[in-house]
Design a protein around this motif. Structure first.
Motif, PDB file in Angstrom:
ATOM      1  N   THR A   6      -3.615  -3.713  -4.324  1.00  0.00           N
ATOM      2  CA  THR A   6      -2.953  -4.803  -3.911  1.00  0.00           C
ATOM      3  C   THR A   6      -1.534  -4.952  -4.635  1.00  0.00           C
ATOM      4  OG1 THR A   6      -4.001  -6.367  -5.586  1.00  0.00           O
ATOM      5  CG2 THR A   6      -4.867  -6.083  -3.248  1.00  0.00           C
ATOM      6  N   THR A   7      -1.203  -4.221  -5.688  1.00  0.00           N
ATOM      7  CA  THR A   7       0.102  -4.775  -6.361  1.00  0.00           C
ATOM      8  C   THR A   7       1.116  -3.808  -5.675  1.00  0.00           C
ATOM      9  OG1 THR A   7      -0.692  -3.039  -7.849  1.00  0.00           O
ATOM     10  CG2 THR A   7      -0.911  -5.456  -8.620  1.00  0.00           C
ATOM     11  N   ASP A   8       2.301  -4.281  -5.970  1.00  0.00           N
ATOM     12  CA  ASP A   8       3.481  -3.784  -5.519  1.00  0.00           C
ATOM     13  C   ASP A   8       3.810  -2.188  -6.065  1.00  0.00           C
ATOM     14  OD1 ASP A   8       3.833  -5.642  -3.759  1.00  0.00           O
ATOM     15  OD2 ASP A   8       5.596  -6.782  -4.864  1.00  0.00           O
ATOM     16  N   PHE A   9       3.859  -1.108  -5.282  1.00  0.00           N
ATOM     17  CA  PHE A   9       4.438  -0.106  -5.631  1.00  0.00           C
ATOM     18  C   PHE A   9       5.017   0.694  -4.452  1.00  0.00           C
ATOM     19  CE2 PHE A   9       0.713   1.539  -3.327  1.00  0.00           C
ATOM     20  CZ  PHE A   9      -0.336   0.680  -3.417  1.00  0.00           C
ATOM     21  N   THR A  10       5.936   1.715  -5.038  1.00  0.00           N
ATOM     22  CA  THR A  10       6.607   2.444  -3.991  1.00  0.00           C
ATOM     23  C   THR A  10       5.923   3.599  -3.929  1.00  0.00           C
ATOM     24  OG1 THR A  10       8.115   3.304  -5.770  1.00  0.00           O
ATOM     25  CG2 THR A  10       8.792   1.460  -4.418  1.00  0.00           C
ATOM     26  N   ASN A  11       5.480   4.469  -4.884  1.00  0.00           N
ATOM     27  CA  ASN A  11       4.722   5.484  -4.558  1.00  0.00           C
ATOM     28  C   ASN A  11       3.367   5.518  -5.564  1.00  0.00           C
ATOM     29  OD1 ASN A  11       6.136   7.167  -2.773  1.00  0.00           O
ATOM     30  ND2 ASN A  11       7.567   7.852  -4.569  1.00  0.00           N
ATOM     31  N   PRO A  12       2.338   5.275  -4.791  1.00  0.00           N
ATOM     32  CA  PRO A  12       1.176   4.891  -5.513  1.00  0.00           C
ATOM     33  C   PRO A  12       0.732   6.419  -6.180  1.00  0.00           C
ATOM     34  CG  PRO A  12       0.794   5.176  -3.240  1.00  0.00           C
ATOM     35  CD  PRO A  12       2.288   5.091  -3.291  1.00  0.00           C
ATOM     36  N   CYS A 100      -2.614  14.451  -1.805  1.00  0.00           N
ATOM     37  CA  CYS A 100      -2.964  13.976  -0.552  1.00  0.00           C
ATOM     38  C   CYS A 100      -1.894  14.429   0.317  1.00  0.00           C
ATOM     39  CB  CYS A 100      -2.891  12.438  -0.442  1.00  0.00           C
ATOM     40  SG  CYS A 100      -3.094  11.645   0.957  1.00  0.00           S
ATOM     41  N   LEU A 101      -0.458  14.479  -0.060  1.00  0.00           N
ATOM     42  CA  LEU A 101       0.599  15.159   0.675  1.00  0.00           C
ATOM     43  C   LEU A 101       0.203  16.779   1.191  1.00  0.00           C
ATOM     44  CD1 LEU A 101       3.785  13.023  -0.351  1.00  0.00           C
ATOM     45  CD2 LEU A 101       2.087  12.737   1.501  1.00  0.00           C
ATOM     46  N   THR A 102      -0.302  17.226  -0.208  1.00  0.00           N
ATOM     47  CA  THR A 102      -0.451  18.655   0.114  1.00  0.00           C
ATOM     48  C   THR A 102      -1.602  18.959   1.255  1.00  0.00           C
ATOM     49  OG1 THR A 102       0.137  19.001  -2.405  1.00  0.00           O
ATOM     50  CG2 THR A 102      -1.057  20.746  -1.178  1.00  0.00           C
ATOM     51  N   GLN A 103      -2.614  18.141   1.001  1.00  0.00           N
ATOM     52  CA  GLN A 103      -3.923  18.310   2.045  1.00  0.00           C
ATOM     53  C   GLN A 103      -3.442  18.059   3.492  1.00  0.00           C
ATOM     54  OE1 GLN A 103      -6.917  15.287   2.583  1.00  0.00           O
ATOM     55  NE2 GLN A 103      -8.426  17.129   1.827  1.00  0.00           N
ATOM     56  N   TYR A 171       4.885   2.291  -0.055  1.00  0.00           N
ATOM     57  CA  TYR A 171       3.498   2.022   0.335  1.00  0.00           C
ATOM     58  C   TYR A 171       3.278   0.658  -0.816  1.00  0.00           C
ATOM     59  CZ  TYR A 171       3.230   6.266   2.249  1.00  0.00           C
ATOM     60  OH  TYR A 171       3.513   7.346   2.956  1.00  0.00           O
ATOM     61  N   CYS A 172       3.711  -0.667  -0.267  1.00  0.00           N
ATOM     62  CA  CYS A 172       3.518  -1.815  -1.262  1.00  0.00           C
ATOM     63  C   CYS A 172       2.270  -2.842  -0.682  1.00  0.00           C
ATOM     64  CB  CYS A 172       4.830  -2.637  -1.020  1.00  0.00           C
ATOM     65  SG  CYS A 172       5.440  -3.193   0.716  1.00  0.00           S
ATOM     66  N   ARG A 173       1.602  -2.287   0.185  1.00  0.00           N
ATOM     67  CA  ARG A 173       0.462  -3.474   0.799  1.00  0.00           C
ATOM     68  C   ARG A 173      -0.732  -2.955  -0.130  1.00  0.00           C
ATOM     69  NH1 ARG A 173       2.950  -3.471   5.808  1.00  0.00           N
ATOM     70  NH2 ARG A 173       1.757  -1.672   6.601  1.00  0.00           N
ATOM     71  N   THR A 174      -1.055  -1.644   0.295  1.00  0.00           N
ATOM     72  CA  THR A 174      -2.540  -1.076  -0.335  1.00  0.00           C
ATOM     73  C   THR A 174      -2.391   0.638  -0.451  1.00  0.00           C
ATOM     74  OG1 THR A 174      -5.014  -0.859   0.340  1.00  0.00           O
ATOM     75  CG2 THR A 174      -3.273  -0.912   2.321  1.00  0.00           C
TER      76      THR A 174
END
Length: 315
Positions: A6-12, A100-103, A171-174
């Protein structure tokens, strides 16, 4: 993990794959057919590769393309099934952002390769039926290798924007992906930004790659059917058409789940989430399972060689 959702992040740093949302309690039972299908895909495609390599009479364009298809089927199923089974069996849901991006890249790239190889196989059928005397001079080993390289390059290049576009969104929501693998549209839907570029490019890729491939295959088979109908006897027509049935079954096994899955993911807003995820998994699992079965049952040369190997082992 409690705050990361739930916390804000730009790249989890990590994403969380839910598996099949709504059916978490049945993951163990779902894993049984999935694991069985993966084992069948591995055994069937490795068997195809082994037989084609060992049998000199199969060293011709049709079986070279079939080997390419088998390799692609092995790669696309292996890029998703091990992680999927770890979710079902061990609740191992975390996957790093980069992984994840590689997959995502490999899943969509290998899918496009499968489509391109089916076009190449349609070309082989067209030349074999419409220009049988020139088949060996048109589709030489060099030409087959160039076609294979073109399929790989096309797929690899056209899929590159997927991870690059996905990486740029915040990706700031989940970071919870309601899916069992990192499918492009499932990941970018988590972004708190206007993702129309990603969505439009996904549709462009779907119709420019798979859509155009279907058009090329349709044109090839139109010419093939025209040539078949000009054959003098009904037996000749049936015998010639039978050489295409394996390829036609492989086409249906790939494109029907592909288009249905891609379109329902974008426009099936009233369709249940677990059904969408199951269809997406079917799209990845069914072709690698069916292709070796289809060609093993419908291709006489493979049947004969497989029986010879089995007989030699028994004796």
């Amino acid at each position: 993990m409690s705050d990361s959702n739930t916390t804000d992040f730009t790249n989890p740093s990590t994403f969380i794959l839910l598996g099949i949302p709504g059916l978490e309690a049945a993951h163990i039972w779902i894993s049984i057919p999935f694991c069985a299908m993966y084992a069948i895909a591995l055994f069937g495609n490795f068997t195809i590769l082994f037989i084609v390599k060992r049998e000199p009479s199969l060293h011709e364009p049709m079986f070279y393309f079939l080997s390419m298809l088998a390799i692609t089927d092995l790669l696309i199923s292996t890029s998703t099934l091990p992680k999927m089974l770890s979710i079902f069996w061990f609740n191992s849901r975390e996957i790093s952002f980069s992984a994840c991006l590689t997959q995502m890249y490999f899943v969509h790239s290998f899918s496009a390769m499968e489509s391109g190889i089916l076009v190449a196989m349609a070309l082989d059928r067209y030349v074999a039926i419409c220009h049988p005397l020139r088949h060996s001079t048109i589709l030489t080993n060099s030409v087959v290798a160039k076609i294979g390289l073109a399929v790989v390059l096309r797929s690899g290049i056209l899929t590159l924007p997927y991870p690059f576009l996905a990486r740029q969104w915040p990706y700031c929501r989940t970071n919870i992906i309601p899916h069992s693998y990192c499918r492009h549209i499932a990941v970018v839907n988590l972004a708190c930004a206007d993702i129309r570029i990603s969505s439009y490019y996904g549709l462009f890729n779907l119709f420019s790659v798979n859509g155009m491939d279907v058009v090329f295959i349709a044109v090839s088979y139109t010419l093939i059917l025209r040539a078949i109908f000009h054959l003098p006897t009904k037996d000749d027509r049936l015998k010639t058409f039978e050489t295409c049935t394996s390829h036609l079954c492989a086409i249906l096994a790939l494109y029907i789940p592909d288009f249905f899955s891609s379109l329902t993911q974008r426009f099936g807003h009233n369709v249940s989430r677990h059904f969408l995820v199951l269809i997406a998994n079917v799209y990845l699992l069914v072709p690698p399972v069916l292709h070796p079965i289809i060609y093993g049952v419908r291709t006489k040369q493979i049947q004969v060689r497989l029986l010879q190997l089995s007989f030699n082992k028994e004796t």
